[in-house]
Design an enzyme around this catalytic site. Structure first.
Site, short mmCIF file in Angstrom:
data_model
loop_
_atom_site.label_atom_id
_atom_site.label_comp_id
_atom_site.label_asym_id
_atom_site.label_seq_id
_atom_site.Cartn_x
_atom_site.Cartn_y
_atom_site.Cartn_z
N ALA A 134 -43.71 16.02 -33.74
CA ALA A 134 -42.69 16.44 -32.84
C ALA A 134 -43.02 16.29 -31.55
O ALA A 134 -43.63 17.43 -31.06
CB ALA A 134 -42.27 18.00 -33.09
N THR A 164 -52.30 20.05 -22.40
CA THR A 164 -53.02 20.21 -21.01
C THR A 164 -53.70 21.64 -21.36
O THR A 164 -52.98 22.68 -21.26
CB THR A 164 -52.26 19.98 -19.95
OG1 THR A 164 -51.55 18.66 -20.08
CG2 THR A 164 -53.09 20.15 -18.87
N ARG A 267 -39.07 18.71 -14.55
CA ARG A 267 -39.03 16.99 -14.66
C ARG A 267 -38.91 16.68 -12.98
O ARG A 267 -39.66 15.58 -12.63
CB ARG A 267 -37.85 16.86 -15.16
CG ARG A 267 -37.86 16.45 -16.65
CD ARG A 267 -36.47 16.32 -17.47
NE ARG A 267 -36.67 16.40 -18.73
CZ ARG A 267 -35.73 16.42 -19.75
NH1 ARG A 267 -34.50 16.84 -19.20
NH2 ARG A 267 -36.07 16.40 -20.86
N ARG A 292 -57.70 -8.63 3.82
CA ARG A 292 -58.13 -9.87 2.87
C ARG A 292 -57.66 -11.24 3.19
O ARG A 292 -56.51 -11.50 3.44
CB ARG A 292 -57.71 -9.63 1.47
CG ARG A 292 -57.95 -10.88 0.50
CD ARG A 292 -59.33 -11.00 0.25
NE ARG A 292 -59.55 -11.76 -1.21
CZ ARG A 292 -60.95 -11.98 -1.40
NH1 ARG A 292 -61.77 -11.85 -0.83
NH2 ARG A 292 -60.82 -13.14 -2.58
N GLN A 303 -45.46 -14.56 2.25
CA GLN A 303 -44.13 -13.82 2.04
C GLN A 303 -44.27 -13.30 0.30
O GLN A 303 -43.77 -12.25 0.05
CB GLN A 303 -42.95 -14.85 1.76
CG GLN A 303 -42.31 -15.12 3.35
CD GLN A 303 -40.82 -15.87 3.03
OE1 GLN A 303 -40.52 -16.03 2.24
NE2 GLN A 303 -40.56 -16.25 4.38
N GLN A 361 -52.31 -6.55 -8.70
CA GLN A 361 -51.90 -7.91 -8.64
C GLN A 361 -52.44 -8.54 -7.27
O GLN A 361 -52.71 -9.55 -6.73
CB GLN A 361 -50.51 -8.45 -9.09
CG GLN A 361 -49.98 -9.90 -9.04
CD GLN A 361 -50.81 -10.54 -10.26
OE1 GLN A 361 -51.10 -9.79 -11.24
NE2 GLN A 361 -51.08 -11.74 -10.21
N GLY A 365 -58.73 -10.17 -8.71
CA GLY A 365 -59.95 -9.68 -9.44
C GLY A 365 -60.35 -8.27 -8.86
O GLY A 365 -60.82 -7.58 -9.81
N GLU A 388 -43.61 15.16 -20.89
CA GLU A 388 -42.55 15.94 -20.62
C GLU A 388 -41.15 15.24 -20.62
O GLU A 388 -40.22 15.00 -19.90
CB GLU A 388 -42.79 16.66 -19.06
CG GLU A 388 -43.87 17.53 -19.13
CD GLU A 388 -43.69 18.33 -17.73
OE1 GLU A 388 -42.71 18.76 -17.37
OE2 GLU A 388 -44.96 18.18 -17.07
#
Length: 408
Positions: A134, A164, A267, A292, A303, A361, A365, A388
């Site tokens: 359940a 929790t 919520r 980078r 882009q 992404q 790496g 939840e």
């Protein structure tokens, strides 16, 4: 009634900046360590208690913010720091909401302070609803609560899962079946006080994400709790059960379910948690893209990268607005006529998954290693679409609300 505004007032800004500082200075430096240890970060919780973040007073102040933005603002900043540690800090709040949603004033005043303890003796609490069979299907709960009239005690038996703080909590709030014939309408919530015989911790789960948050099974074997530990009281329960039976026969309006009353209230807060994680991953990706270099220029000059970041930021801001709207509506007593609470949780949680994946992404790496935090953020983000109420359940709630049809 407070007017809706997108501008935080000075007090809210001060609290936001204070929380952000704690998240940056205390939570983030500890995040990787406790993720690896997969243990409750008691020292961090204690630090939060010392400064007043982990306390009933703090959450009460945010909960009663007349704009409704106190709780989502707090959740976003703490989860920006780290989702696992933040959940350890705020996890007690779900049990507290369970008492607030279903309990009497006396029960609220008695039990919620015991959930937190104090800075010198920190405690946590657990809300126990899900079971092995359940989860989203709350009507399938099998934990039973039987009333022993002679002793004015309730006897609880069953197994809870995905709790929790389950087993390590000072106070457990347990949802159990009182009348099986009424399905989810026949549920009630019970306080299990500290050191009650028969309650034990079962399996502790080793999780994909939010590893610093303790998640475990809770086993209930002939757990006896006093009659006053039934949230709302026996008289109110009997009246509610009677109405449920009458309406089941006549096909009338639904009666509030104990577990769902807690989830409905929480919520938008979960949506705010997801916004915090998404924002954190976006900021890492943006900084990385600026510094980078490939082919002689920063990768944000491309882009393909810049447009991803533009979409990420747009989705995060849209998610925050949905969360703020639902929180404001709840505080000002406006009904969720279009399931706005579920909308906020659905969109924010899906955004967190998408944004953290895009962050990986963009980092390439490096994003796939634990040297950078986006890998952990991506693992953490997966939980928002599950706990939840899964994303599928949120869509079901929204669709049923909009159509008025019993969509299955």
């Amino acid at each position: 009634m407070a007017e809706f505004t997108l501008e935080l007032n000075d007090d809210q800004k001060q609290v936001r900046d204070w929380l952000h500082g704690f998240a940056a200075d205390v939570i983030r430096p500890a995040a990787a360590e406790w993720d690896e240890r997969e243990e409750t970060p008691w020292p961090v919780i204690q630090e939060a208690a010392k400064v007043g973040i982990y306390s009933l007073d703090f959450y009460a102040q945010q909960f009663f913010d007349p704009t409704g933005l106190g709780i989502p603002m707090a959740m976003e900043e703490l989860f920006w720091g780290d989702a696992g540690i933040a959940l350890s800090i705020v996890g007690t709040g779900l049990a507290a909401v369970g008492v607030l949603a279903n309990g009497t004033e006396e029960q609220i005043g008695t039990w919620i302070p015991q959930m937190y303890g104090d800075a010198n003796d920190v405690k946590v609490a657990a809300f126990c609803s899900s079971e092995p069979d359940a989860g989203s299907d709350v009507a399938s709960i099998r934990t039973r609560a039987v009333y022993d009239q002679a002793k004015d005690e309730w006897v609880l038996n069953g197994n809870k899962t995905w709790a929790t703080n389950g087993g390590i909590a000072n106070v457990h709030v347990v949802v159990a079946v009182v009348d099986a014939e009424l399905g989810s309408k026949g549920h009630a919530s019970f306080i299990v006080p500290p050191n009650t015989p028969g309650l034990s911790q079962g399996q502790k789960f080793k999780k994909h994400g939010i590893r610093a948050s303790h998640t475990a099974e809770v086993v209930l074997e002939d757990v006896r709790v006093p009659g006053h530990c039934l949230l709302g009281g026996k008289e109110k329960l009997d009246q509610r059960m009677a109405r449920a039976r009458e309406r089941a026969q006549s096909g009338g309006e639904r009666v509030k379910n104990a577990a769902m009353a807690t989830f409905e209230a929480s919520r938008p807060a979960v949506g705010a948690m997801a916004v915090g994680t998404a924002r954190a991953a976006y900021e890492v990706a943006l900084d990385y893209a600026k510094t980078r270099t490939q082919f002689g220029r920063p990768i944000i000059d491309n882009q393909g990268i810049a447009f991803q970041l533009a979409d990420m930021r747009t989705q995060i801001d849209a998610a925050r607005l949905l969360v703020w709207r639902a929180s404001w509506m709840a505080t000002t007593g406006k009904p969720f006529e279009s399931a706005e609470g579920s909308m906020s949780k659905l969109y924010a949680s899906e955004t967190a998954k998408k944004v953290t994946a895009q962050a990986i992404q963009i980092l390439g790496g490096n994003g796939f290693t634990r040297e950078y935090p986006v890998e952990r953020m991506h693992r953490d983000a997966a939980i928002y679409t599950i706990f939840e109420g899964t994303s599928e359940i949120q869509r079901l709630v929204i669709a049923r609300t909009l159509s008025g049809m019993p969509i299955r």
